[in-house]
Design a protein around this motif. Structure first.
Motif, PDB file in Angstrom:
ATOM      1  N   SER A 130     -52.423  42.501   9.191  1.00  0.00           N
ATOM      2  CA  SER A 130     -52.865  41.106   9.019  1.00  0.00           C
ATOM      3  C   SER A 130     -51.894  40.185   9.732  1.00  0.00           C
ATOM      4  O   SER A 130     -50.690  40.467   9.805  1.00  0.00           O
ATOM      5  CB  SER A 130     -52.908  40.733   7.534  1.00  0.00           C
ATOM      6  OG  SER A 130     -53.879  41.501   6.878  1.00  0.00           O
ATOM      7  N   VAL A 131     -52.423  39.076  10.246  1.00  0.00           N
ATOM      8  CA  VAL A 131     -51.586  38.086  10.913  1.00  0.00           C
ATOM      9  C   VAL A 131     -52.102  36.691  10.560  1.00  0.00           C
ATOM     10  O   VAL A 131     -53.313  36.446  10.579  1.00  0.00           O
ATOM     11  CB  VAL A 131     -51.558  38.291  12.448  1.00  0.00           C
ATOM     12  CG1 VAL A 131     -52.951  38.179  13.065  1.00  0.00           C
ATOM     13  CG2 VAL A 131     -50.600  37.319  13.115  1.00  0.00           C
ATOM     14  N   PHE A 132     -51.179  35.811  10.202  1.00  0.00           N
ATOM     15  CA  PHE A 132     -51.524  34.409  10.007  1.00  0.00           C
ATOM     16  C   PHE A 132     -51.358  33.724  11.347  1.00  0.00           C
ATOM     17  O   PHE A 132     -50.299  33.807  11.968  1.00  0.00           O
ATOM     18  CB  PHE A 132     -50.622  33.746   8.955  1.00  0.00           C
ATOM     19  CG  PHE A 132     -50.974  32.301   8.735  1.00  0.00           C
ATOM     20  CD1 PHE A 132     -52.014  31.969   7.882  1.00  0.00           C
ATOM     21  CD2 PHE A 132     -50.299  31.292   9.404  1.00  0.00           C
ATOM     22  CE1 PHE A 132     -52.363  30.637   7.685  1.00  0.00           C
ATOM     23  CE2 PHE A 132     -50.638  29.963   9.221  1.00  0.00           C
ATOM     24  CZ  PHE A 132     -51.678  29.631   8.352  1.00  0.00           C
ATOM     25  N   THR A 133     -52.409  33.052  11.813  1.00  0.00           N
ATOM     26  CA  THR A 133     -52.389  32.446  13.144  1.00  0.00           C
ATOM     27  C   THR A 133     -52.224  30.940  13.066  1.00  0.00           C
ATOM     28  O   THR A 133     -52.847  30.278  12.248  1.00  0.00           O
ATOM     29  CB  THR A 133     -53.685  32.772  13.911  1.00  0.00           C
ATOM     30  OG1 THR A 133     -54.804  32.296  13.156  1.00  0.00           O
ATOM     31  CG2 THR A 133     -53.814  34.267  14.148  1.00  0.00           C
ATOM     32  N   GLU A 134     -51.384  30.421  13.936  1.00  0.00           N
ATOM     33  CA  GLU A 134     -51.200  28.978  14.067  1.00  0.00           C
ATOM     34  C   GLU A 134     -52.077  28.478  15.213  1.00  0.00           C
ATOM     35  O   GLU A 134     -52.161  29.133  16.257  1.00  0.00           O
ATOM     36  CB  GLU A 134     -49.742  28.659  14.370  1.00  0.00           C
ATOM     37  CG  GLU A 134     -48.791  29.029  13.259  1.00  0.00           C
ATOM     38  CD  GLU A 134     -47.343  28.749  13.636  1.00  0.00           C
ATOM     39  OE1 GLU A 134     -47.085  27.859  14.475  1.00  0.00           O
ATOM     40  OE2 GLU A 134     -46.476  29.449  13.103  1.00  0.00           O
ATOM     41  N   PRO A 135     -52.725  27.327  15.058  1.00  0.00           N
ATOM     42  CA  PRO A 135     -53.552  26.783  16.142  1.00  0.00           C
ATOM     43  C   PRO A 135     -52.727  26.586  17.419  1.00  0.00           C
ATOM     44  O   PRO A 135     -51.563  26.207  17.374  1.00  0.00           O
ATOM     45  CB  PRO A 135     -54.018  25.435  15.591  1.00  0.00           C
ATOM     46  CG  PRO A 135     -53.909  25.561  14.103  1.00  0.00           C
ATOM     47  CD  PRO A 135     -52.733  26.475  13.872  1.00  0.00           C
ATOM     48  N   GLY A 136     -53.345  26.890  18.562  1.00  0.00           N
ATOM     49  CA  GLY A 136     -52.716  26.669  19.857  1.00  0.00           C
ATOM     50  C   GLY A 136     -51.746  27.748  20.302  1.00  0.00           C
ATOM     51  O   GLY A 136     -51.131  27.640  21.356  1.00  0.00           O
TER      52      GLY A 136
END
Length: 157
Positions: free
Chosen positions: A104-110
């Motif tokens: 799992s990975v938490f993604t930041e916009p951009g």
């Protein structure tokens, strides 16, 4: 004597599976080059790059999924790119010998994220796993001329 023959046959089969090269449907060279420039994801999106460059298991193709949807079927020296919603946790998985391996990975916009698919020895066929890599390492490997963009949305299962 029977055990020695079985062991030899198993070794020969394993070597054949690991020695050849698999091929998968590919995108155009132009699209591959465009994504090798590592553009920033659009709007509130994040980018996921998944690549495979391992020597082991060249004859095997392995499905890769993002949030349970087919990203594509990998072969050696291929990569995929997918934009996903930023500000969320996403699950990446790859088929392996007995069950899918997931991270799992938490993604930041951009922001772009890079993952390497690794083929490892298995009991009957090679297994696979995904591991996160740094931006520097991911860009270095994907930028090589022999790593090309595979067609997304084509999985064996």
């Amino acid at each position: 004597m029977m055990f020695k023959k079985l062991a030899l046959a198993s070794t020969v089969l394993g070597t054949l599976l690991l020695a050849g090269c698999a091929s998968v449907p590919m995108e155009s060279a132009q699209e591959s080059a465009r994504l090798k420039a590592f553009p920033a994801p659009e709007g509130n999106m994040a980018g996921l790059y998944v690549y495979r460059d391992s020597y082991m298991g060249k004859a095997q193709k392995k499905d890769v999924y993002v949030d349970s949807e087919c990203l594509g079927e990998s072969a050696n020296q291929t990569f995929f790119y997918k934009q996903v919603a930023g500000g969320k946790t996403h699950e990446l998985s790859t088929e392996s010998e007995f069950s899918d391996n997931k991270i799992s990975v938490f993604t930041e916009p951009g922001k772009n994220y890079f993952f390497r698919q690794i083929i490892k020895m298995g009991v009957f066929v090679g297994g696979a796993k995904l591991e996160p890599v740094s931006d520097t390492e991911g860009k270095r490997v994907i930028s090589k001329g022999n790593v090309q963009l595979a067609k997304s949305g084509v999985c064996s299962n």
